[in-house]
Motif scaffolding. Structure first.
Motif, PDB file in Angstrom:
ATOM      1  N   ALA A  78      -5.100  99.291  61.733  1.00 54.93           N
ATOM      2  CA  ALA A  78      -4.988 100.739  61.934  1.00 54.93           C
ATOM      3  C   ALA A  78      -6.269 101.457  61.550  1.00 54.93           C
ATOM      4  O   ALA A  78      -6.667 102.435  62.196  1.00 54.93           O
ATOM      5  CB  ALA A  78      -3.813 101.275  61.116  1.00 54.93           C
ATOM      6  N   GLU A  79      -6.950 100.986  60.517  1.00 55.85           N
ATOM      7  CA  GLU A  79      -8.206 101.616  60.100  1.00 55.85           C
ATOM      8  C   GLU A  79      -9.238 101.524  61.220  1.00 55.85           C
ATOM      9  O   GLU A  79      -9.931 102.513  61.549  1.00 55.85           O
ATOM     10  CB  GLU A  79      -8.722 100.953  58.832  1.00 55.85           C
ATOM     11  CG  GLU A  79      -9.967 101.619  58.280  1.00 55.85           C
ATOM     12  CD  GLU A  79     -10.403 100.971  56.972  1.00 55.85           C
ATOM     13  OE1 GLU A  79     -11.380 101.459  56.370  1.00 55.85           O
ATOM     14  OE2 GLU A  79      -9.759  99.983  56.539  1.00 55.85           O
ATOM     15  N   THR A  80      -9.312 100.370  61.886  1.00 59.57           N
ATOM     16  CA  THR A  80     -10.255 100.199  62.995  1.00 59.57           C
ATOM     17  C   THR A  80      -9.828 101.024  64.199  1.00 59.57           C
ATOM     18  O   THR A  80     -10.657 101.683  64.867  1.00 59.57           O
ATOM     19  CB  THR A  80     -10.347  98.718  63.370  1.00 59.57           C
ATOM     20  OG1 THR A  80     -10.750  97.964  62.224  1.00 59.57           O
ATOM     21  CG2 THR A  80     -11.330  98.507  64.494  1.00 59.57           C
ATOM     22  N   ALA A  81      -8.511 100.991  64.498  1.00 56.88           N
ATOM     23  CA  ALA A  81      -8.038 101.700  65.677  1.00 56.88           C
ATOM     24  C   ALA A  81      -8.217 103.209  65.545  1.00 56.88           C
ATOM     25  O   ALA A  81      -8.621 103.901  66.495  1.00 56.88           O
ATOM     26  CB  ALA A  81      -6.562 101.351  65.912  1.00 56.88           C
ATOM     27  N   LEU A  82      -7.922 103.735  64.360  1.00 55.48           N
ATOM     28  CA  LEU A  82      -8.041 105.184  64.168  1.00 55.48           C
ATOM     29  C   LEU A  82      -9.512 105.631  64.182  1.00 55.48           C
ATOM     30  O   LEU A  82      -9.832 106.738  64.627  1.00 55.48           O
ATOM     31  CB  LEU A  82      -7.367 105.592  62.858  1.00 55.48           C
ATOM     32  CG  LEU A  82      -5.838 105.462  62.818  1.00 55.48           C
ATOM     33  CD1 LEU A  82      -5.306 105.818  61.444  1.00 55.48           C
ATOM     34  CD2 LEU A  82      -5.178 106.320  63.899  1.00 55.48           C
ATOM     35  N   SER A  83     -10.392 104.786  63.683  1.00 59.39           N
ATOM     36  CA  SER A  83     -11.807 105.156  63.649  1.00 59.39           C
ATOM     37  C   SER A  83     -12.437 105.106  65.024  1.00 59.39           C
ATOM     38  O   SER A  83     -13.383 105.831  65.328  1.00 59.39           O
ATOM     39  CB  SER A  83     -12.574 104.253  62.680  1.00 59.39           C
ATOM     40  OG  SER A  83     -12.525 102.916  63.128  1.00 59.39           O
ATOM     41  N   ALA A 104       1.405 106.183  48.630  1.00 55.93           N
ATOM     42  CA  ALA A 104       0.484 105.427  49.491  1.00 55.93           C
ATOM     43  C   ALA A 104      -0.592 106.333  50.080  1.00 55.93           C
ATOM     44  O   ALA A 104      -1.763 105.944  50.190  1.00 55.93           O
ATOM     45  CB  ALA A 104       1.271 104.724  50.593  1.00 55.93           C
ATOM     46  N   LEU A 105      -0.225 107.557  50.482  1.00 55.94           N
ATOM     47  CA  LEU A 105      -1.224 108.489  51.009  1.00 55.94           C
ATOM     48  C   LEU A 105      -2.217 108.909  49.933  1.00 55.94           C
ATOM     49  O   LEU A 105      -3.340 109.327  50.246  1.00 55.94           O
ATOM     50  CB  LEU A 105      -0.528 109.735  51.587  1.00 55.94           C
ATOM     51  CG  LEU A 105       0.304 109.482  52.855  1.00 55.94           C
ATOM     52  CD1 LEU A 105       1.050 110.746  53.260  1.00 55.94           C
ATOM     53  CD2 LEU A 105      -0.587 108.986  54.004  1.00 55.94           C
ATOM     54  N   ALA A 106      -1.784 108.765  48.664  1.00 62.79           N
ATOM     55  CA  ALA A 106      -2.704 109.057  47.566  1.00 62.79           C
ATOM     56  C   ALA A 106      -3.581 107.865  47.241  1.00 62.79           C
ATOM     57  O   ALA A 106      -4.398 107.920  46.302  1.00 62.79           O
ATOM     58  CB  ALA A 106      -1.934 109.496  46.338  1.00 62.79           C
ATOM     59  N   GLY A 132      -7.378 102.895  54.793  1.00 59.27           N
ATOM     60  CA  GLY A 132      -8.591 103.418  54.186  1.00 59.27           C
ATOM     61  C   GLY A 132      -8.566 103.141  52.691  1.00 59.27           C
ATOM     62  O   GLY A 132      -7.615 102.543  52.137  1.00 59.27           O
ATOM     63  N   ARG A 133      -9.621 103.622  52.028  1.00 65.37           N
ATOM     64  CA  ARG A 133      -9.729 103.353  50.612  1.00 65.37           C
ATOM     65  C   ARG A 133     -10.135 104.621  49.878  1.00 65.37           C
ATOM     66  O   ARG A 133     -10.964 105.404  50.363  1.00 65.37           O
ATOM     67  CB  ARG A 133     -10.777 102.247  50.345  1.00 65.37           C
ATOM     68  CG  ARG A 133     -10.338 100.867  50.789  1.00 65.37           C
ATOM     69  CD  ARG A 133      -9.185 100.362  49.898  1.00 65.37           C
ATOM     70  NE  ARG A 133      -8.733  99.043  50.319  1.00 65.37           N
ATOM     71  CZ  ARG A 133      -7.777  98.821  51.184  1.00 65.37           C
ATOM     72  NH1 ARG A 133      -7.173  99.857  51.778  1.00 65.37           N
ATOM     73  NH2 ARG A 133      -7.425  97.600  51.497  1.00 65.37           N
ATOM     74  N   ASP A 134      -9.561 104.761  48.675  1.00 66.20           N
ATOM     75  CA  ASP A 134      -9.894 105.854  47.750  1.00 66.20           C
ATOM     76  C   ASP A 134      -9.803 107.206  48.456  1.00 66.20           C
ATOM     77  O   ASP A 134      -8.755 107.549  49.011  1.00 66.20           O
ATOM     78  CB  ASP A 134     -11.276 105.619  47.159  1.00 66.20           C
ATOM     79  CG  ASP A 134     -11.348 104.301  46.386  1.00 66.20           C
ATOM     80  OD1 ASP A 134     -10.285 103.911  45.841  1.00 66.20           O
ATOM     81  OD2 ASP A 134     -12.413 103.672  46.341  1.00 66.20           O
ATOM     82  N   SER A 135     -10.948 107.958  48.488  1.00 64.05           N
ATOM     83  CA  SER A 135     -10.921 109.300  49.085  1.00 64.05           C
ATOM     84  C   SER A 135     -10.961 109.273  50.600  1.00 64.05           C
ATOM     85  O   SER A 135     -10.839 110.305  51.255  1.00 64.05           O
ATOM     86  CB  SER A 135     -12.126 110.120  48.573  1.00 64.05           C
ATOM     87  OG  SER A 135     -13.343 109.488  48.939  1.00 64.05           O
ATOM     88  N   GLY A 145      -4.247 107.647  56.260  1.00 62.29           N
ATOM     89  CA  GLY A 145      -2.838 107.452  56.591  1.00 62.29           C
ATOM     90  C   GLY A 145      -2.284 106.275  55.817  1.00 62.29           C
ATOM     91  O   GLY A 145      -2.910 105.742  54.882  1.00 62.29           O
ATOM     92  N   THR A 146      -1.122 105.830  56.271  1.00 65.72           N
ATOM     93  CA  THR A 146      -0.475 104.679  55.614  1.00 65.72           C
ATOM     94  C   THR A 146       0.401 103.951  56.617  1.00 65.72           C
ATOM     95  O   THR A 146       0.895 104.558  57.586  1.00 65.72           O
ATOM     96  CB  THR A 146       0.382 105.122  54.410  1.00 65.72           C
ATOM     97  OG1 THR A 146       0.962 103.974  53.806  1.00 65.72           O
ATOM     98  CG2 THR A 146       1.491 106.067  54.858  1.00 65.72           C
ATOM     99  N   VAL A 147       0.512 102.658  56.403  1.00 61.21           N
ATOM    100  CA  VAL A 147       1.416 101.827  57.203  1.00 61.21           C
ATOM    101  C   VAL A 147       2.670 101.572  56.372  1.00 61.21           C
ATOM    102  O   VAL A 147       2.582 101.131  55.218  1.00 61.21           O
ATOM    103  CB  VAL A 147       0.764 100.500  57.605  1.00 61.21           C
ATOM    104  CG1 VAL A 147       1.766  99.626  58.368  1.00 61.21           C
ATOM    105  CG2 VAL A 147      -0.467 100.747  58.441  1.00 61.21           C
ATOM    106  N   VAL A 148       3.837 101.859  56.948  1.00 62.67           N
ATOM    107  CA  VAL A 148       5.114 101.751  56.220  1.00 62.67           C
ATOM    108  C   VAL A 148       6.055 100.836  57.000  1.00 62.67           C
ATOM    109  O   VAL A 148       6.185 100.965  58.219  1.00 62.67           O
ATOM    110  CB  VAL A 148       5.762 103.142  56.035  1.00 62.67           C
ATOM    111  CG1 VAL A 148       7.064 103.010  55.237  1.00 62.67           C
ATOM    112  CG2 VAL A 148       4.805 104.097  55.354  1.00 62.67           C
TER     113      VAL A 148
END
Length: 503
Positions: free
Chosen positions: A51-56, A112-114, A139-142, A146-149
């Motif tokens: 998802a990180e790759t797809a969203l970017s 998770a979003l945090a 993603g990571r930190d700041s 999003g999040t995968v649930v």
């Protein structure tokens, strides 16, 4: 008795199985849940990377198709959620339907979003229907975007856990069943000699000195105990037989010399002068010889009666039918009145030697020793707790003629309105050879009441002395001897008529 032993062993075995099985069951359940959680964690980790790759790059179609295929294949809704909580990718309908049943989902998604990976609480139970929610930040930190649930239905996992628990319970019951299968015959084998010893002791307490225990069954320790028991009973029986034989033989051997001595003394009567001390000495000698003969007769009767130690059922009506006419003749000759108040149909356990002999002795005492005007014979049925120290069953007295209550007793009382004896002398009156100071010049041996008490006790009853009828002059009460003997219930015969029960 072996059931009592099993009642101790079985709970111990259950506790042992529980002590071993419960931790093992918990371990199995935890392992199942951990494996499920690790699988979901690996899945969401992979999807979060994609998802990180797809969203970017903005190429989300392939990921959406993979998430949909995952849901169709495993039945687990999986979705990519943006920072506002909106479903970006995945089967939105299935995800939202599953999300409505999970109150803990918002908290997990927010964490998770945090940027925090969700951790399982492990607060679960096989009978709980909650799902396993796993969220992985995209993603990571700041830079979390999003999040995968995933929302995993654990019904299959719980079913597997319950099946494993059932298997473990079955395996745990095997040693318990084996323990019962082994303990039952072993306890029966061990405790059978104990039961036989108990039965033998009970019969011995009722006067049967011929009973012996089985010294060839059971463990070695119990066999040695049975042998010692039998040796002791041999010694007791031999001692009792020697004692009875001595009394019988001594009284029999003394009878002939005593008879000859009495004849020799009585042959001196024609040679005595009418006046002088010789006549007085002669009378004293004859009286003493008669007393010695009565003593020998009593000892012989005691030896014969005590050799009979078997109690048997008898109808009180049948006993009185052979005795009342004779008693009335004796009382009429002595100028006394006999009153008999006995309800019909009473059946009781007869003492060794016969109930008639016991009642004859009590009537004889009333005629000879009490100087009474009225002699009364009564019989009643009383609860077992009255008179013999037995525990009454039912708590209510039975009516006259109702001799069916197990544990009840028949009390037969011979009362008179004569002199009586003091309360302090009643306990001594049941001792052998004891005589009241007022009766020293009355013919008797002091054995009658003592022998009667022993015979009644051998039948499981009791002979006790009480106050008798009120004296005519109002100076007190006469004498009463009360015999309490167990009731023998009647059972119905096939024809419907009452028949005596077997004792």
């Amino acid at each position: 008795m072996h059931r009592r032993l099993l009642a101790v062993l079985v709970p111990l075995a259950v506790l042992l199985v529980a002590a071993l099985g419960v931790p093992l069951s918990v371990t199995v359940a935890e392992r199942e849940m951990q494996e499920t959680y690790v699988d979901r964690l690996n899945d969401v980790g992979r999807f979060a990377s994609l998802a990180e790759t797809a969203l970017s790059t903005g190429r989300t179609e392939a990921l959406h198709q993979e998430l949909t295929h995952y849901h169709r294949l495993y039945g687990i809704p999986v979705a990519v959620i943006d920072m506002s909580g909106t479903v970006l990718l995945g089967p939105a309908g299935a995800y939202q339907e599953a999300a409505r049943a999970e109150p803990a989902l918002p908290r997990i998604v927010t964490a998770a979003l945090a940027g925090a990976r969700s951790e399982p609480s492990w607060e679960w139970a096989p009978w709980d229907d909650s799902a396993l929610v796993v969220a992985e930040p995209v993603g990571r930190d700041s830079e979390v975007v999003g999040t995968v649930v995933t929302i995993s239905d654990l019904s299959r996992t719980r079913h597997r856990i319950l099946v494993r628990w059932a298997q473990l319970a079955g395996l745990g019951l095997l040693p318990l069943i084996a323990l019962v299968a082994v303990a039952w015959p072993v306890s029966a084998w061990v405790l059978r000699p104990v039961r036989e010893l108990d039965a033998a002791s009970s019969r011995i307490s009722r006067g049967d000195l011929t009973i012996r225990a089985d010294a060839e069954a059971g463990p070695v320790e119990l066999r040695r105990l049975a042998e010692s028991f039998n040796t002791m009973m041999d010694a007791v029986e031999n001692a009792v037989q020697r004692q009875r034989a001595f009394v019988s033989d001594a009284s029999h051997q003394l009878r002939n010399p005593l008879t000859s001595l009495r004849l020799a003394v009585e042959s001196l009567e024609p040679h005595l002068r009418a006046s002088g001390d010789g006549r007085q000495v002669y009378d004293v000698a004859v009286d003493e010889l008669k007393a010695m003969q009565r003593m020998l007769n009593s000892l012989q009767a005691s030896a014969r009666m005590e050799s009979i130690r078997t109690a048997s059922p008898v109808d009180l009506d049948a006993v009185l039918a052979t005795r009342v006419d004779r008693w009335q003749a004796l009382t009429a000759t002595a100028g006394q009145t006999l009153a008999v108040d006995v309800p019909p149909g009473l059946r009781l356990l007869e003492p060794p030697g016969g109930l008639g002999s016991v009642l004859d002795e009590l009537i004889s005492n009333a005629l000879r020793l009490s100087d009474a005007r009225v002699v009364e014979v009564t019989a009643r049925v009383a609860p077992g707790g009255a008179g013999t120290g037995r525990v009454a069953r039912g708590g209510a007295s039975a009516g006259p003629g109702d001799a069916s209550a197990a544990g009840d007793v028949v009390t037969i009382a011979v009362r008179d309105d004569g002199q009586g004896i003091d309360a302090s002398e009643r306990a001594q009156a049941l001792r052998r050879f004891w005589r009241s100071p007022r009766h020293q010049n009355v013919p008797g041996t002091g054995l009658g009441l003592a022998i009667c008490a022993d015979l009644v006790g051998a039948a499981g009853g009791e002979l006790r002395l009480e106050e008798g009828l009120p004296r005519p002059d109002g100076s007190g009460h006469g004498f009463a001897a009360v015999v309490a003997l167990p009731v023998v219930p009647r059972v119905a015969s096939p024809a419907g008529d009452p028949a005596p029960s077997q004792v």
